[in-house]
Design a protein around this motif. Structure first.
Motif, PDB file in Angstrom:
ATOM      1  N   ALA A   1       0.339   3.034   6.781  1.00  0.00           N
ATOM      2  CA  ALA A   1      -0.116   2.568   5.468  1.00  0.00           C
ATOM      3  C   ALA A   1      -1.627   2.662   5.306  1.00  0.00           C
ATOM      4  O   ALA A   1      -2.130   3.200   4.306  1.00  0.00           O
ATOM      5  CB  ALA A   1       0.351   1.135   5.238  1.00  0.00           C
ATOM      6  N   THR A   2      -2.382   2.159   6.268  1.00  0.00           N
ATOM      7  CA  THR A   2      -3.841   2.114   6.122  1.00  0.00           C
ATOM      8  C   THR A   2      -4.447   3.515   6.046  1.00  0.00           C
ATOM      9  O   THR A   2      -5.307   3.795   5.187  1.00  0.00           O
ATOM     10  CB  THR A   2      -4.462   1.338   7.301  1.00  0.00           C
ATOM     11  OG1 THR A   2      -3.908   0.015   7.330  1.00  0.00           O
ATOM     12  CG2 THR A   2      -5.965   1.249   7.156  1.00  0.00           C
ATOM     13  N   ALA A   3      -3.984   4.415   6.921  1.00  0.00           N
ATOM     14  CA  ALA A   3      -4.540   5.767   6.925  1.00  0.00           C
ATOM     15  C   ALA A   3      -4.228   6.514   5.636  1.00  0.00           C
ATOM     16  O   ALA A   3      -5.091   7.224   5.085  1.00  0.00           O
ATOM     17  CB  ALA A   3      -4.003   6.541   8.128  1.00  0.00           C
TER      18      ALA A   3
ATOM     19  N   ASN B   1      11.348   7.239   5.081  1.00  0.00           N
ATOM     20  CA  ASN B   1      10.667   7.753   6.267  1.00  0.00           C
ATOM     21  C   ASN B   1       9.262   7.192   6.450  1.00  0.00           C
ATOM     22  O   ASN B   1       8.654   7.376   7.501  1.00  0.00           O
ATOM     23  CB  ASN B   1      10.586   9.279   6.204  1.00  0.00           C
ATOM     24  CG  ASN B   1      11.956   9.933   6.305  1.00  0.00           C
ATOM     25  OD1 ASN B   1      12.838   9.438   6.992  1.00  0.00           O
ATOM     26  ND2 ASN B   1      12.143  11.046   5.598  1.00  0.00           N
ATOM     27  N   LEU B   2       8.736   6.521   5.429  1.00  0.00           N
ATOM     28  CA  LEU B   2       7.392   5.946   5.527  1.00  0.00           C
ATOM     29  C   LEU B   2       7.411   4.734   6.456  1.00  0.00           C
ATOM     30  O   LEU B   2       8.338   3.929   6.425  1.00  0.00           O
ATOM     31  CB  LEU B   2       6.894   5.538   4.146  1.00  0.00           C
ATOM     32  CG  LEU B   2       6.539   6.702   3.215  1.00  0.00           C
ATOM     33  CD1 LEU B   2       6.424   6.234   1.780  1.00  0.00           C
ATOM     34  CD2 LEU B   2       5.240   7.357   3.667  1.00  0.00           C
TER      35      LEU B   2
ATOM     36  N   ALA C   1       0.834  -1.204   0.000  1.00  0.00           N
ATOM     37  CA  ALA C   1       0.000   0.000   0.000  1.00  0.00           C
ATOM     38  C   ALA C   1       0.867   1.252   0.000  1.00  0.00           C
ATOM     39  O   ALA C   1       0.556   2.244  -0.681  1.00  0.00           O
ATOM     40  CB  ALA C   1      -0.927  -0.026   1.218  1.00  0.00           C
ATOM     41  N   LEU C   2       1.965   1.242   0.763  1.00  0.00           N
ATOM     42  CA  LEU C   2       2.890   2.382   0.765  1.00  0.00           C
ATOM     43  C   LEU C   2       3.571   2.536  -0.586  1.00  0.00           C
ATOM     44  O   LEU C   2       3.769   3.651  -1.075  1.00  0.00           O
ATOM     45  CB  LEU C   2       3.931   2.190   1.867  1.00  0.00           C
ATOM     46  CG  LEU C   2       3.417   2.253   3.312  1.00  0.00           C
ATOM     47  CD1 LEU C   2       4.545   1.918   4.287  1.00  0.00           C
ATOM     48  CD2 LEU C   2       2.840   3.630   3.635  1.00  0.00           C
TER      49      LEU C   2
ATOM     50  N   HIS D   1      -6.108   8.553   0.358  1.00  0.00           N
ATOM     51  CA  HIS D   1      -5.985   8.602  -1.106  1.00  0.00           C
ATOM     52  C   HIS D   1      -7.264   8.149  -1.783  1.00  0.00           C
ATOM     53  O   HIS D   1      -7.692   8.735  -2.788  1.00  0.00           O
ATOM     54  CB  HIS D   1      -4.806   7.731  -1.548  1.00  0.00           C
ATOM     55  CG  HIS D   1      -4.559   7.786  -3.024  1.00  0.00           C
ATOM     56  ND1 HIS D   1      -4.646   6.672  -3.833  1.00  0.00           N
ATOM     57  CD2 HIS D   1      -4.256   8.835  -3.846  1.00  0.00           C
ATOM     58  CE1 HIS D   1      -4.386   7.026  -5.079  1.00  0.00           C
ATOM     59  NE2 HIS D   1      -4.142   8.329  -5.117  1.00  0.00           N
ATOM     60  N   GLN D   2      -7.929   7.125  -1.230  1.00  0.00           N
ATOM     61  CA  GLN D   2      -9.184   6.654  -1.813  1.00  0.00           C
ATOM     62  C   GLN D   2     -10.311   7.655  -1.588  1.00  0.00           C
ATOM     63  O   GLN D   2     -11.162   7.851  -2.461  1.00  0.00           O
ATOM     64  CB  GLN D   2      -9.563   5.300  -1.206  1.00  0.00           C
ATOM     65  CG  GLN D   2      -8.683   4.143  -1.642  1.00  0.00           C
ATOM     66  CD  GLN D   2      -9.109   2.826  -1.040  1.00  0.00           C
ATOM     67  OE1 GLN D   2      -9.820   2.792  -0.028  1.00  0.00           O
ATOM     68  NE2 GLN D   2      -8.696   1.728  -1.649  1.00  0.00           N
ATOM     69  N   ARG D   3     -10.291   8.315  -0.431  1.00  0.00           N
ATOM     70  CA  ARG D   3     -11.366   9.237  -0.080  1.00  0.00           C
ATOM     71  C   ARG D   3     -11.334  10.481  -0.950  1.00  0.00           C
ATOM     72  O   ARG D   3     -12.358  10.925  -1.465  1.00  0.00           O
ATOM     73  CB  ARG D   3     -11.258   9.614   1.395  1.00  0.00           C
ATOM     74  CG  ARG D   3     -12.383  10.510   1.889  1.00  0.00           C
ATOM     75  CD  ARG D   3     -12.356  10.650   3.393  1.00  0.00           C
ATOM     76  NE  ARG D   3     -11.095  11.179   3.880  1.00  0.00           N
ATOM     77  CZ  ARG D   3     -10.230  10.478   4.606  1.00  0.00           C
ATOM     78  NH1 ARG D   3     -10.485   9.220   4.905  1.00  0.00           N
ATOM     79  NH2 ARG D   3      -9.112  11.020   5.034  1.00  0.00           N
ATOM     80  N   ASP D   4     -10.174  11.059  -1.133  1.00  0.00           N
ATOM     81  CA  ASP D   4     -10.081  12.310  -1.914  1.00  0.00           C
ATOM     82  C   ASP D   4      -8.662  12.422  -2.490  1.00  0.00           C
ATOM     83  O   ASP D   4      -7.800  13.097  -1.928  1.00  0.00           O
ATOM     84  CB  ASP D   4     -10.389  13.499  -1.024  1.00  0.00           C
ATOM     85  CG  ASP D   4     -10.598  14.788  -1.824  1.00  0.00           C
ATOM     86  OD1 ASP D   4     -10.306  14.772  -3.044  1.00  0.00           O
ATOM     87  OD2 ASP D   4     -11.036  15.787  -1.249  1.00  0.00           O
TER      88      ASP D   4
END
Length: 372
Positions: free
Chosen positions: A271-273, A265-266, A248-249, A278-281
């Protein structure tokens, strides 16, 4: 005269042998004269005839008191051969212990290329961690822990003959230092085996970022090394949840990754948030990411994460959370999302047939109070 000639012939076999006493082959001690090995019957008979040609041949065994006997010398020779045999067996066992072992030797780093499954981001080679590794290798005169390579099917145009299995950082350090790199060599290795060894070696070193792992997993699936992420997880013995988060990252847009300063740095726990944001907007996420990347100085990675996943948009109005419809097994059937302007998007996991499409149209007609 004839008798003397017979005696000479009888003992000519042992006349020039070394003076070695008979030896007990088990105890390893010299035998007493009374226990000396018997002289072969043919020699005993020949000697008896030479002394008394007309007498019956009575003795068939002679006890010789001198070490210069054919049987004694033969016993000594056999004992010596037994020692040699035991030494050969011991050496053979030592050689067999290395049967199948990888060969280690120093190679020209310019003849080694990175693996096509390489997962190191270029930014990793400008970190302080890599600088310390390079300094340690320089002070030791080379890498103490060898890398591993496999032979290429055919030499490359630039002269490369080997491909890295693991140890890209150690190879890079030796290449920049201009010194040979110590490497384990394996002639034949399938791609899937190379991938598994690389992943496990990197995991043990605990210096591969979540984003780099995700890139590695996605690349393996894209090239067909494993038919599914589930089988990939089984092959490398990793939790499917961690693999999903890492991928996902790796799927985040480049602008979002750039906002964190470096993909290193990720973190897994973000990952989930970030995926939900990204899916939301997606438009709002990209706009915020570009604004952060242009800021000077850049905020900390944790601050970037908080900004990108905040539920409030620029106008201060809270974004509505997505709505899901699921079946009895918990699988998603449909998803309703809203962007920062309040625009709604409905997506279905499966294609709708004509009857479902007509029903959906009627629902929208009723909701809007007008027909299409």
């Amino acid at each position: 005269m004839a008798n003397k000639d017979l005696i000479k012939r009888a003992f000519s076999v042992t006349a020039n042998l070394p003076a070695t006493p008979a030896v007990d082959a088990v105890a390893g001690q010299p035998l007493p004269l009374s226990d000396a090995p018997a002289v072969p019957t043919e020699i005993a008979e020949l000697a008896a005839q030479a002394v008394a040609p007309t007498a019956a041949v009575a003795p068939t065994r002679l006890s010789l008191g001198t070490p210069k006997t054919s049987p004694g010398s033969m016993m000594a020779f056999m004992t010596e051969q037994s020692e040699v045999h035991r030494e050969v067996v011991r050496l053979r066992e030592q050689v067999n212990a290395f049967d199948g072992a990888d060969v280690a030797r120093r190679l020209d780093p310019s003849q080694i290329v990175a693996s096509k499954w390489a997962n190191r981001d270029e930014s990793h080679f400008s970190t302080e961690v890599f600088a310390r590794l390079k300094q340690e290798i320089a002070s030791a005169g080379g890498n103490v822990q060898p890398i591993k390579v496999r032979a290429l099917d055919s030499p490359r145009a630039e002269g490369a003959r080997w491909e890295i299995v693991f140890g890209h950082r150690r190879h890079r350090a030796c290449l920049e230092l201009g010194i040979p790199v110590l490497a384990l060599i394996q002639r034949d290795m399938p791609d899937a085996d190379l991938f598994v060894e690389m992943e496990r070696e990197n995991r043990e070193r605990e210096d591969l970022s979540a984003w780099e792992q995700g890139v590695m997993y996605m690349r393996a699936l894209e090239h067909g090394l494993f038919p599914s992420a589930k089988q990939l997880a089984a092959a490398i013995d990793r939790d499917m949840g961690n693999i999903s988060k890492a991928m996902a990252l790796a799927k985040l847009p480049a602008d979002v990754v750039r906002a964190f300063g470096s993909p290193l740095n990720l973190q897994f726990r973000w990952a989930t948030a970030l995926k939900d944001a990204h899916q939301r907007d997606p438009e709002a996420l990209l706009a915020a990411a570009r604004e952060i990347a242009a800021a000077s100085p850049m905020p900390s990675p944790a601050a970037v994460f908080s900004t990108l996943t905040a539920n409030a948009n620029k106008s201060g109005r809270s974004a509505t959370s997505p709505v899901e419809w699921k079946d009895e097994q918990g699988k998603r059937l449909a998803l309703l999302t809203f962007d920062r302007k309040g625009r709604a998007t409905v997506s279905f996991e499966h294609a709708l047939d004509e009857g479902q499409q007509r029903k959906l149209t009627k629902v929208v007609d009723s909701f809007l109070g007008r027909k299409t």
